[in-house]
Design a protein around this motif. Structure first.
Motif, PDB file in Angstrom:
ATOM      1  N   TYR A  65      20.617 -57.265  54.486  1.00 41.91           N
ATOM      2  CA  TYR A  65      21.710 -56.810  53.622  1.00 41.91           C
ATOM      3  C   TYR A  65      21.284 -55.584  52.818  1.00 41.91           C
ATOM      4  CZ  TYR A  65      24.469 -56.621  49.340  1.00 41.91           C
ATOM      5  OH  TYR A  65      25.207 -56.185  48.280  1.00 41.91           O
ATOM      6  N   GLU A  66      20.117 -55.640  52.202  1.00 39.65           N
ATOM      7  CA  GLU A  66      19.628 -54.520  51.389  1.00 39.65           C
ATOM      8  C   GLU A  66      19.437 -53.267  52.248  1.00 39.65           C
ATOM      9  OE1 GLU A  66      19.395 -54.252  48.161  1.00 39.65           O
ATOM     10  OE2 GLU A  66      19.893 -56.342  47.755  1.00 39.65           O
TER      11      GLU A  66
ATOM     12  N   LYS B 132      22.914 -51.939  53.141  1.00 37.37           N
ATOM     13  CA  LYS B 132      23.556 -51.366  51.952  1.00 37.37           C
ATOM     14  C   LYS B 132      23.000 -49.982  51.625  1.00 37.37           C
ATOM     15  CE  LYS B 132      22.666 -53.028  47.843  1.00 37.37           C
ATOM     16  NZ  LYS B 132      22.578 -53.866  46.652  1.00 37.37           N
ATOM     17  N   SER B 133      21.748 -49.732  51.972  1.00 38.03           N
ATOM     18  CA  SER B 133      21.145 -48.445  51.637  1.00 38.03           C
ATOM     19  C   SER B 133      21.174 -47.439  52.789  1.00 38.03           C
ATOM     20  CB  SER B 133      19.702 -48.657  51.172  1.00 38.03           C
ATOM     21  OG  SER B 133      18.923 -49.172  52.219  1.00 38.03           O
TER      22      SER B 133
ATOM     23  N   ARG C 116      26.459 -47.363  53.531  1.00 41.58           N
ATOM     24  CA  ARG C 116      26.630 -47.307  52.077  1.00 41.58           C
ATOM     25  C   ARG C 116      27.948 -46.652  51.683  1.00 41.58           C
ATOM     26  NH1 ARG C 116      21.955 -43.413  51.862  1.00 41.58           N
ATOM     27  NH2 ARG C 116      22.946 -41.409  52.153  1.00 41.58           N
TER      28      ARG C 116
ATOM     29  N   THR D  68      30.569 -48.835  50.166  1.00 38.81           N
ATOM     30  CA  THR D  68      30.400 -49.320  48.800  1.00 38.81           C
ATOM     31  C   THR D  68      30.871 -48.305  47.766  1.00 38.81           C
ATOM     32  OG1 THR D  68      28.116 -48.503  48.631  1.00 38.81           O
ATOM     33  CG2 THR D  68      28.428 -50.733  49.501  1.00 38.81           C
TER      34      THR D  68
ATOM     35  N   TRP E 231      28.631 -55.032  58.980  1.00 41.49           N
ATOM     36  CA  TRP E 231      28.834 -55.854  57.782  1.00 41.49           C
ATOM     37  C   TRP E 231      29.156 -57.299  58.145  1.00 41.49           C
ATOM     38  CZ3 TRP E 231      26.890 -54.710  53.384  1.00 41.49           C
ATOM     39  CH2 TRP E 231      26.750 -53.391  52.984  1.00 41.49           C
TER      40      TRP E 231
ATOM     41  N   GLN F  22      29.875 -59.365  47.130  1.00 44.91           N
ATOM     42  CA  GLN F  22      29.450 -58.046  47.584  1.00 44.91           C
ATOM     43  C   GLN F  22      30.010 -57.677  48.959  1.00 44.91           C
ATOM     44  OE1 GLN F  22      27.587 -55.941  45.681  1.00 44.91           O
ATOM     45  NE2 GLN F  22      27.717 -57.471  44.064  1.00 44.91           N
ATOM     46  N   ILE F  23      29.948 -58.603  49.892  1.00 47.57           N
ATOM     47  CA  ILE F  23      30.302 -58.250  51.270  1.00 47.57           C
ATOM     48  C   ILE F  23      31.781 -58.448  51.567  1.00 47.57           C
ATOM     49  CG2 ILE F  23      29.849 -58.759  53.698  1.00 47.57           C
ATOM     50  CD1 ILE F  23      26.974 -59.303  52.947  1.00 47.57           C
TER      51      ILE F  23
ATOM     52  N   ILE G  35      33.908 -55.485  50.891  1.00 42.26           N
ATOM     53  CA  ILE G  35      33.689 -54.420  51.873  1.00 42.26           C
ATOM     54  C   ILE G  35      34.449 -54.725  53.159  1.00 42.26           C
ATOM     55  CG2 ILE G  35      31.930 -53.370  53.360  1.00 42.26           C
ATOM     56  CD1 ILE G  35      29.980 -53.693  50.964  1.00 42.26           C
TER      57      ILE G  35
END
Length: 166
Positions: free
Chosen positions: A21-22, A25-26, A31, A34, A95, A137-138, A141
């Motif tokens: 996930y991290e 996300k980056s 990204r 987000t 995702w 968080q997800i 998205i």
């Protein structure tokens, strides 16, 4: 307490759902999901615009712009949207994969290669943490991507109606 459960985790670091996930996300493409709505729409518009030259070249062969400008514009717009759809599909699949890995109580992983797969059952506190990430968080998205797909579908329908009226 969570740290001790994670430190006892047999799953290799790069295959742990939280790390996946991290990383997602980056990453540069993912990204963008987000960002706030204005920046997100701007990015999608840029992707659509970058697809336009190719789509316009193809549309110009079938509908010469100097004779059939409306059909050329509609066909070019639809063609450029195909590039956007492919990008959105990639985002959605990435995702969704991470969402499934985080929400799942059992994680499949590979120790050293494809031939030695194992499973790990998450402790309750890790599962709770991961499901909170999914919920807050997800899921927003995923919903944003679904709205994007629905918006494109509405634009395709509107384009089809205009096509038949022209």
């Amino acid at each position: 307490m969570i740290e001790s459960s994670v430190s006892n985790c047999p799953v290799p670091s790069e295959q742990q759902p939280l790390n996946e996930y991290e990383e997602l996300k980056s990453s540069w493409l993912f990204r963008d999901c987000t960002l706030d709505w204005r920046e997100y729409i701007t990015k999608l518009t840029c992707i659509w615009g970058l697809s336009w030259p190719i789509a316009a070249a193809v549309a110009a062969v079938s509908f010469p712009p100097h004779k059939q400008i409306a059909h050329f514009l509609l066909c070019g717009s639809a063609g450029a949207s195909l590039g956007l759809i492919l990008i959105l599909l990639r985002l959605y699949l990435g995702w969704s994969y991470v969402q499934h890995r985080l929400a799942s109580p059992i994680i499949f992983y590979e120790e050293s290669g494809w031939y030695d797969g194992q499973t790990w059952t998450k402790p309750q506190e890790v599962l709770t943490r991961d499901r909170l990430i999914v919920t807050y968080q997800i899921k927003p998205i995923i919903q944003r991507l679904q709205i994007s797909f629905a918006s494109l579908a509405v634009l395709f329908v509107a384009g089809t109606i205009v096509w038949h009226l022209v």
